[in-house]
Design a protein around this motif. Structure first.
Motif, short mmCIF file in Angstrom:
data_model
loop_
_atom_site.label_atom_id
_atom_site.label_comp_id
_atom_site.label_asym_id
_atom_site.label_seq_id
_atom_site.Cartn_x
_atom_site.Cartn_y
_atom_site.Cartn_z
N GLY A 81 -71.23 25.05 -113.99
CA GLY A 81 -72.17 25.29 -112.89
C GLY A 81 -71.79 26.50 -112.04
O GLY A 81 -72.65 27.27 -111.62
N SER A 82 -70.50 26.70 -111.81
CA SER A 82 -70.04 27.89 -111.06
C SER A 82 -70.35 29.16 -111.84
O SER A 82 -70.84 30.13 -111.27
CB SER A 82 -68.54 27.81 -110.79
OG SER A 82 -68.25 26.73 -109.94
N PHE A 83 -70.09 29.15 -113.14
CA PHE A 83 -70.38 30.31 -113.97
C PHE A 83 -71.86 30.65 -113.95
O PHE A 83 -72.24 31.81 -113.86
CB PHE A 83 -69.91 30.06 -115.42
CG PHE A 83 -70.46 31.06 -116.39
CD1 PHE A 83 -69.99 32.36 -116.41
CD2 PHE A 83 -71.48 30.71 -117.26
CE1 PHE A 83 -70.51 33.30 -117.30
CE2 PHE A 83 -72.01 31.63 -118.14
CZ PHE A 83 -71.52 32.93 -118.17
N ILE A 84 -72.71 29.63 -114.00
CA ILE A 84 -74.17 29.82 -114.07
C ILE A 84 -74.69 30.56 -112.84
O ILE A 84 -75.70 31.26 -112.93
CB ILE A 84 -74.88 28.45 -114.21
CG1 ILE A 84 -74.39 27.75 -115.47
CG2 ILE A 84 -76.38 28.57 -114.19
CD1 ILE A 84 -75.05 28.06 -116.73
N LYS A 95 -87.46 40.63 -110.77
CA LYS A 95 -87.70 39.20 -110.51
C LYS A 95 -86.70 38.40 -111.34
O LYS A 95 -86.58 38.60 -112.54
CB LYS A 95 -89.12 38.78 -110.90
CG LYS A 95 -90.20 39.55 -110.18
CD LYS A 95 -90.28 39.12 -108.74
CE LYS A 95 -91.44 39.85 -108.06
NZ LYS A 95 -91.47 39.67 -106.66
N PHE A 96 -85.99 37.48 -110.69
CA PHE A 96 -84.94 36.74 -111.38
C PHE A 96 -85.22 35.24 -111.33
O PHE A 96 -85.64 34.72 -110.31
CB PHE A 96 -83.58 37.05 -110.76
CG PHE A 96 -83.22 38.50 -110.86
CD1 PHE A 96 -82.76 39.03 -112.04
CD2 PHE A 96 -83.40 39.35 -109.78
CE1 PHE A 96 -82.46 40.38 -112.15
CE2 PHE A 96 -83.09 40.70 -109.87
CZ PHE A 96 -82.62 41.21 -111.06
N ALA A 97 -84.95 34.58 -112.46
CA ALA A 97 -85.10 33.12 -112.57
C ALA A 97 -83.72 32.52 -112.77
O ALA A 97 -82.99 32.89 -113.68
CB ALA A 97 -86.02 32.78 -113.74
N GLU A 98 -83.38 31.58 -111.89
CA GLU A 98 -82.09 30.92 -111.98
C GLU A 98 -82.11 29.87 -113.09
O GLU A 98 -83.12 29.23 -113.35
CB GLU A 98 -81.74 30.26 -110.64
CG GLU A 98 -81.70 31.22 -109.47
CD GLU A 98 -80.73 32.37 -109.66
OE1 GLU A 98 -79.62 32.15 -110.19
OE2 GLU A 98 -81.08 33.50 -109.29
N ALA A 99 -80.99 29.69 -113.75
CA ALA A 99 -80.86 28.73 -114.84
C ALA A 99 -80.79 27.31 -114.28
O ALA A 99 -80.46 27.09 -113.12
CB ALA A 99 -79.61 29.03 -115.65
N ASP A 100 -81.09 26.35 -115.14
CA ASP A 100 -80.98 24.93 -114.80
C ASP A 100 -79.54 24.50 -115.06
O ASP A 100 -79.17 24.22 -116.20
CB ASP A 100 -81.96 24.13 -115.66
CG ASP A 100 -81.96 22.64 -115.33
OD1 ASP A 100 -81.02 22.16 -114.66
OD2 ASP A 100 -82.90 21.96 -115.75
N PHE A 101 -78.72 24.47 -114.02
CA PHE A 101 -77.30 24.20 -114.22
C PHE A 101 -77.03 22.76 -114.64
O PHE A 101 -75.99 22.46 -115.21
CB PHE A 101 -76.46 24.60 -113.00
CG PHE A 101 -76.56 23.69 -111.83
CD1 PHE A 101 -75.66 22.65 -111.67
CD2 PHE A 101 -77.55 23.86 -110.88
CE1 PHE A 101 -75.74 21.81 -110.58
CE2 PHE A 101 -77.63 23.02 -109.79
CZ PHE A 101 -76.73 21.99 -109.64
#
Length: 181
Positions: A81-84, A95-101
């Motif tokens: 999760g920290s890496f993500i 435009k950036f989309a965050e991953a589903d950690f």
């Protein structure tokens, strides 16, 4: 005398290209090339998208999964999760989309892990939920810079990354369509 020396110095700099604008911003890397994020070395391996079940009891969902090999170059272990937090997809420029950690996970020799240990390469599956959207033919992954600094209130030093951290590199990878698991 001083002004003549200054003119000669500026002319020499200009003639040798010293006054030209230097390229800035993130590097563009190819899949498989190792990128140094500061704390992690990352190789984007491949991407797939489609209706998938990540685990036996999960319902099928329309997902985009990017696999990468990650090596922690520091001296402490970090959670997946920290890496993500240092990774984002870029569906459109800027435009950036965050991953589903919660769905992203690590793998070491076929065994699931939630940690990245120093100098032990981990294959990380980073997951984005696509919902009803069609899978893109390519995905650009933005790798943010991890910075090492001192705490404002204590003498502790630590690595950190935020959504506002500069982008170190962008890696575009073709997406294998219709993948199921």
């Amino acid at each position: 005398m001083i002004s003549a020396a200054l003119v000669i110095l500026i002319a020499t700099l200009w003639a040798t290209g010293g006054l030209k604008a230097r390229p800035g911003g993130p590097i563009t890397a190819k899949p498989g090339r190792a990128v140094d994020q500061g704390l992690f070395h990352v190789q984007i391996l491949d991407a797939r998208a489609g209706s998938m079940k990540l685990h036996e009891f999960d319902p099928a969902a329309n997902l985009l999964i990017v696999r990468m090999r990650v090596t922690d170059t520091g001296n402490e272990s970090y959670g997946i999760g920290s890496f993500i937090h240092g990774i984002a997809a870029e569906p459109k420029p800027g435009k950036f989309a965050e991953a589903d950690f919660t769905r992203s996970e690590g793998d070491i020799d076929g065994e699931e892990t939630s940690s990245i240990h120093p100098r032990l390469p981990v294959t990380v599956q980073v997951v984005w939920v696509l919902g009803n959207a069609a899978a893109p033919p390519n995905v650009t992954v933005a790798l943010r810079t991890w910075e090492y600094g001192q705490s404002f209130t204590t003498d502790t030093f630590y690595w950190s990354v935020t959504g506002q951290s500069p982008i170190t590199a962008k890696v575009s990878v073709p997406v294998r369509q219709g993948a199921t698991s």
